[in-house]
Design an enzyme around this catalytic site. Structure first.
Site, PDB file in Angstrom:
ATOM      1  N   ASP A 153       1.187  -3.409  -0.339  1.00  0.00           N
ATOM      2  CA  ASP A 153       1.187  -2.137  -1.485  1.00  0.00           C
ATOM      3  C   ASP A 153       1.590  -2.888  -2.940  1.00  0.00           C
ATOM      4  O   ASP A 153       2.161  -3.988  -2.968  1.00  0.00           O
ATOM      5  CB  ASP A 153       2.237  -1.105  -1.180  1.00  0.00           C
ATOM      6  CG  ASP A 153       1.970  -0.084   0.069  1.00  0.00           C
ATOM      7  OD1 ASP A 153       0.673  -0.185   0.473  1.00  0.00           O
ATOM      8  OD2 ASP A 153       2.844   0.213   0.851  1.00  0.00           O
TER       9      ASP A 153
ATOM     10  N   HIS B  11      -4.821  -5.226  -0.199  1.00  0.00           N
ATOM     11  CA  HIS B  11      -4.313  -3.803  -0.318  1.00  0.00           C
ATOM     12  C   HIS B  11      -4.030  -3.063   0.929  1.00  0.00           C
ATOM     13  O   HIS B  11      -3.358  -2.147   1.007  1.00  0.00           O
ATOM     14  CB  HIS B  11      -5.003  -3.022  -1.318  1.00  0.00           C
ATOM     15  CG  HIS B  11      -3.957  -2.120  -2.069  1.00  0.00           C
ATOM     16  ND1 HIS B  11      -2.789  -1.555  -1.622  1.00  0.00           N
ATOM     17  CD2 HIS B  11      -4.106  -1.660  -3.359  1.00  0.00           C
ATOM     18  CE1 HIS B  11      -2.222  -0.796  -2.637  1.00  0.00           C
ATOM     19  NE2 HIS B  11      -2.877  -0.937  -3.574  1.00  0.00           N
TER      20      HIS B  11
END
Length: 433
Positions: A409, A405
């Site tokens: 995204d 992450h």
């Protein structure tokens, strides 16, 4: 004056002629071979890889007294990633082992000694040590008295006579410990689980590969901000595609068409729209630089007896499905045969792990650092799904994408997985990509 010259000539004639080295003495090649047989060479730990400086001496393939040929494997060293073979630098007899099994050995460490020399006719292959000793005694005896060989034969005869004199006790003592003790231990190890009341515990040291795997997985959990997104894919079209062309492809190319090549090709095409899936983070303090790549090296997770390895299919972006399938099959075979090299596993920009071959319905794979994502495939199960307002039974598979992450995204990760799903459910789209 004349008498002095005659006397000198007479003395020269009486002097014995010097023996020619090739007549009275040993021939020069035989003499050199004899000198060479006393020479020794040291066997050292070979170069393993740039990043590997030590390993565990797992097994000696040869023992002291064995004759070895040049480049013949005499030992195996287990490293963090692969097993390294130690080969004999020259032909000769192994006379000393300088390291034991399970010892930690380092680069260029001396581990054995070999006495150089070619195998003689008297020490041919297949002869037991006893015959070699007897032939050696019979050959060395004529150098002294001729009666010595007669003494050597009685010396070798009393041993069989003593064994023949007491045949029953030795045979019983040998039969009892070997098979009877070995079989119960194996039975106990296999059936130790179901035995009620047994509270035995066994501690086995982890091998280097397992230790390295544990270290890398924990490093991934501690470094990456891992998150997993799921989707499901209808495998009907791909299974029909494979059914139509697998025999033709096998006959034409010798490659068994599977599903891994399709998912690899679909991932490559999806990366064109979501390049961050193929990128990685580099730099100090957790990384401050994103590295984007124009090539795709797919790491394929393969389960072996010693642990999980990830050989790399390089430049997958330039391959078609058949070429990818062949590369995956070749790497898988090398992994199962234990013939992978460091170069086969170095690098990799994206990983595909197929837990479905073991029956896994769903899971969350762990990122293989420094990569940013890993695609997990699972078992194909018939499930009722809604198709055009009707309930139909379709072969379905769950897909899992674990991503970092910090770099990806959620929107990009979900879009990537949806694109892979679209390519698999309609393989014809991959021809347009």
């Amino acid at each position: 004056m004349m008498s002095r010259h005659i006397l000198t000539a007479a003395r020269i004639l009486r002097r014995p002629a010097l023996q020619h080295p090739l007549r009275g003495g040993l021939p020069l090649p035989l003499l050199m071979a004899q000198v060479r047989s006393y020479a020794q060479i040291i066997v050292k730990v070979p170069q393993m890889a740039e990043s590997i400086n030590e390993g565990t001496l797992k097994q000696w393939a040869k023992q002291v007294g064995d004759y070895v040929q040049r480049d013949e494997e005499i030992a195996t060293i287990e490293t963090d990633k692969i097993d390294v073979a130690v080969n004999a630098p020259d032909s000769g007899v192994l006379i000393e082992l300088l390291a034991n099994e399970e010892d930690t050995v380092t680069l260029d460490q001396e581990i054995a000694k070999i006495e150089l020399g070619e195998r003689s006719a008297s020490s041919g292959a297949g002869e037991p040590p006893g015959k070699e000793d007897a032939s050696a005694n019979s050959r060395s005896a004529p150098l002294g008295d001729e009666g010595k060989p007669e003494k050597t034969y009685p010396q070798s005869q009393p041993e069989p006579s003593s064994e023949a004199g007491k045949p029953t006790p030795p045979q019983e003592s040998i039969k009892e410990p070997a098979p009877k003790k070995a079989q119960p231990t194996k039975d106990n190890s296999v059936s130790s689980g179901p035995i009620f009341g047994s509270r035995e515990e066994r501690r086995v040291k982890m091998n280097r590969m397992r230790l390295r795997i544990a270290e890398r997985l924990k490093q991934s959990q501690n470094t990456a901000a891992s998150l997993t997104t799921f989707n499901e894919v209808d495998m009907s079209s791909l299974m029909e595609f494979r059914k139509l062309y697998k025999d033709e492809i096998l006959k034409k190319t010798g490659v068994k068409l599977g599903f891994m090549s399709a998912f690899s090709r679909a991932s490559v095409l999806a990366m064109r729209d979501i390049p961050a899936v193929n990128a990685s983070i580099e730099g100090e303090n957790g990384g401050d630089t994103i590295v984007y790549r124009d090539y795709v090296d797919i790491s394929v997770a393969v389960a072996t007896e010693k642990g999980l390895v990830t050989p790399v299919v390089r430049n997958a972006e330039s391959m078609d499905m058949v070429e990818i399938e062949k590369a995956i099959a070749d790497m898988g075979k090398k992994a199962r045969d234990g013939k992978l090299t460091i170069e086969d596993m170095a690098g990799g920009t994206f990983t595909i792990s197929n837990g479905g071959v073991f029956g896994s319905l769903m899971g969350t794979p762990i990122i293989n650092l420094p990569q940013s994502a890993v695609l997990g495939l699972h078992a194909i199960k018939d499930r009722p799904v809604a198709v055009d307002g009707k309930i139909e039974v379709r072969p379905m598979m769950y897909l899992a994408l674990t991503y970092d992450h910090r770099l990806l995204d959620g929107r990009e990760a979900v879009q990537f997985l949806v694109k892979v799903k679209g390519y698999i459910e309609d393989p014809r789209k991959m021809l347009l990509g």
